[in-house]
Design a protein around this motif. Structure first.
Motif, PDB file in Angstrom:
ATOM      1  N   SER A  21       0.795  -1.210  -0.209  1.00 45.16           N
ATOM      2  CA  SER A  21       0.122   0.058  -0.036  1.00 45.16           C
ATOM      3  C   SER A  21       0.955   1.202  -0.044  1.00 45.16           C
ATOM      4  N   GLY A  22       0.445   2.032  -0.843  1.00 44.43           N
ATOM      5  CA  GLY A  22       0.816   3.513  -0.831  1.00 44.43           C
ATOM      6  C   GLY A  22       0.808   4.047  -2.062  1.00 44.43           C
ATOM      7  N   THR A  23       1.288   5.578  -2.298  1.00 47.19           N
ATOM      8  CA  THR A  23       1.127   5.950  -3.575  1.00 47.19           C
ATOM      9  C   THR A  23       2.402   6.051  -4.285  1.00 47.19           C
ATOM     10  N   TYR A  24       2.237   5.724  -5.543  1.00 46.76           N
ATOM     11  CA  TYR A  24       3.316   5.449  -6.536  1.00 46.76           C
ATOM     12  C   TYR A  24       3.108   6.419  -7.663  1.00 46.76           C
ATOM     13  N   THR A  25       3.841   7.242  -7.783  1.00 44.76           N
ATOM     14  CA  THR A  25       3.631   8.468  -8.820  1.00 44.76           C
ATOM     15  C   THR A  25       4.827   8.203  -9.848  1.00 44.76           C
ATOM     16  N   GLU A  26       3.778   7.426 -11.067  1.00 47.83           N
ATOM     17  CA  GLU A  26       4.907   6.897 -12.154  1.00 47.83           C
ATOM     18  C   GLU A  26       3.789   6.161 -13.043  1.00 47.83           C
ATOM     19  N   ASN A  27       4.189   6.188 -14.325  1.00 43.98           N
ATOM     20  CA  ASN A  27       3.539   5.461 -15.391  1.00 43.98           C
ATOM     21  C   ASN A  27       4.284   4.244 -15.766  1.00 43.98           C
ATOM     22  N   ILE A  28       3.275   3.003 -15.594  1.00 43.37           N
ATOM     23  CA  ILE A  28       4.056   1.720 -16.035  1.00 43.37           C
ATOM     24  C   ILE A  28       3.752   1.311 -17.250  1.00 43.37           C
ATOM     25  N   ASN A  29       4.790   0.388 -17.748  1.00 37.94           N
ATOM     26  CA  ASN A  29       4.319  -0.358 -19.080  1.00 37.94           C
ATOM     27  C   ASN A  29       4.789  -1.637 -18.951  1.00 37.94           C
ATOM     28  N   TYR A  30       4.037  -2.672 -19.203  1.00 37.84           N
ATOM     29  CA  TYR A  30       4.366  -3.933 -19.145  1.00 37.84           C
ATOM     30  C   TYR A  30       5.545  -4.487 -20.151  1.00 37.84           C
ATOM     31  N   ASN A  31       5.705  -3.574 -21.282  1.00 33.16           N
ATOM     32  CA  ASN A  31       6.558  -3.869 -22.320  1.00 33.16           C
ATOM     33  C   ASN A  31       6.736  -5.452 -22.736  1.00 33.16           C
ATOM     34  N   GLY A  32       5.660  -6.141 -23.120  1.00 36.65           N
ATOM     35  CA  GLY A  32       5.621  -7.271 -23.565  1.00 36.65           C
ATOM     36  C   GLY A  32       5.594  -8.378 -22.734  1.00 36.65           C
ATOM     37  N   LYS A  33       5.911  -8.340 -21.253  1.00 34.68           N
ATOM     38  CA  LYS A  33       5.931  -9.092 -20.293  1.00 34.68           C
ATOM     39  C   LYS A  33       4.567  -9.678 -20.078  1.00 34.68           C
ATOM     40  N   SER A  34       4.460 -10.954 -19.953  1.00 39.73           N
ATOM     41  CA  SER A  34       2.899 -11.608 -19.362  1.00 39.73           C
ATOM     42  C   SER A  34       3.524 -11.723 -18.122  1.00 39.73           C
ATOM     43  N   ILE A  35       2.985 -10.727 -17.209  1.00 38.18           N
ATOM     44  CA  ILE A  35       3.477 -10.712 -15.749  1.00 38.18           C
ATOM     45  C   ILE A  35       2.385 -10.357 -14.923  1.00 38.18           C
ATOM     46  N   VAL A  36       2.288 -10.749 -13.653  1.00 39.06           N
ATOM     47  CA  VAL A  36       1.202 -10.480 -12.689  1.00 39.06           C
ATOM     48  C   VAL A  36       1.633  -9.248 -11.574  1.00 39.06           C
ATOM     49  N   VAL A  37       0.836  -8.121 -11.685  1.00 39.27           N
ATOM     50  CA  VAL A  37       1.166  -7.028 -10.761  1.00 39.27           C
ATOM     51  C   VAL A  37       0.160  -7.024  -9.760  1.00 39.27           C
ATOM     52  N   LEU A  38       0.238  -7.011  -8.480  1.00 39.93           N
ATOM     53  CA  LEU A  38      -0.812  -7.126  -7.400  1.00 39.93           C
ATOM     54  C   LEU A  38      -0.447  -6.130  -6.551  1.00 39.93           C
ATOM     55  N   GLY A  39      -1.194  -5.117  -6.368  1.00 38.01           N
ATOM     56  CA  GLY A  39      -1.449  -4.272  -5.318  1.00 38.01           C
ATOM     57  C   GLY A  39      -2.260  -4.897  -4.213  1.00 38.01           C
ATOM     58  N   GLU A  40      -1.594  -4.442  -2.808  1.00 36.74           N
ATOM     59  CA  GLU A  40      -2.201  -4.928  -1.782  1.00 36.74           C
ATOM     60  C   GLU A  40      -3.566  -4.488  -1.257  1.00 36.74           C
ATOM     61  N   ASN A  41      -4.147  -3.284  -1.515  1.00 37.48           N
ATOM     62  CA  ASN A  41      -5.558  -3.046  -1.380  1.00 37.48           C
ATOM     63  C   ASN A  41      -5.798  -1.984  -2.572  1.00 37.48           C
ATOM     64  N   ARG A  42      -6.876  -2.086  -3.371  1.00 36.02           N
ATOM     65  CA  ARG A  42      -7.213  -1.120  -4.201  1.00 36.02           C
ATOM     66  C   ARG A  42      -7.620   0.165  -3.796  1.00 36.02           C
TER      67      ARG A  42
END
Length: 181
Positions: A63-84
């Motif tokens: 949990s927290g605030t992440y100031t960024e823009n993310i790109n999966y860049n073709g990777k089939s990967i799982v990104v899980l946040g602690e709580n929406r």
């Protein structure tokens, strides 16, 4: 013993190789410089976790605030946040917050985040202030997509995808200059 002959020689030299699935960890208290993505030495940014990860790996985000823009860049990967409600990716009005646009398959997951403050107007991209999906089939779940702006698809834009899956996703208070909220 299995595989051992009378004189302890190997009868059936069978070798099985499975891909190693690795977990990566991210927290606002981590470091992209000295962190290694482990549970004790977390990364500070989600993108660093994605960059370090390989196919089918999981990036766990505290949990927290992440100031960024993310790109999966073709990777089939799982990104899980602690709580929406408490794990926020804030695009800081500097483009699409989350990009999944390089052929990622249905094992690609984004779950447990608030996606906010994306801004796409003019320039080389017009689509998806919050999330832009192109020619990919990710699974999106347990998300809040809010307060994003784009020319087309303020909250989310999905183009050339025949398998994207949305479950328990709230899309609210997004704006567009042209079509799709």
């Amino acid at each position: 013993a299995i595989g051992a002959g009378q004189d302890s020689t190997n009868i059936a030299g069978v070798s099985v190789t499975c891909p190693a699935i690795i977990n990566w960890y991210v927290a606002t208290t981590g470091s992209d410089t000295t962190g290694d993505g482990s549970t004790v030495n977390k990364y500070a940014s989600i993108q660093q976790g994605i960059n370090a990860g390989g196919e089918q790996d999981t990036v766990f985000v505290a949990s927290g605030t992440y100031t960024e823009n993310i790109n999966y860049n073709g990777k089939s990967i799982v990104v899980l946040g602690e709580n929406r409600a408490t794990t926020i990716i804030d695009g800081n009005q500097s483009g699409t917050v989350v990009t999944i646009a390089d052929g990622e398959d249905s094992t690609t997951v984004l779950s447990g985040f608030t996606i906010q403050n994306g801004f796409v107007h003019g320039g080389s991209s017009f689509y998806g202030g919050g999330i832009s999906i192109y020619a990919s089939d990710p699974q999106l779940s347990d998300l809040i997509i809010k307060e994003n702006v784009a020319d087309l698809g303020g909250g989310i834009s999905i183009i050339n995808s025949d398998g994207s899956f949305l479950n328990n996703v709230i899309i609210q208070d997004n704006e567009v200059y042209s079509n799709g909220g």
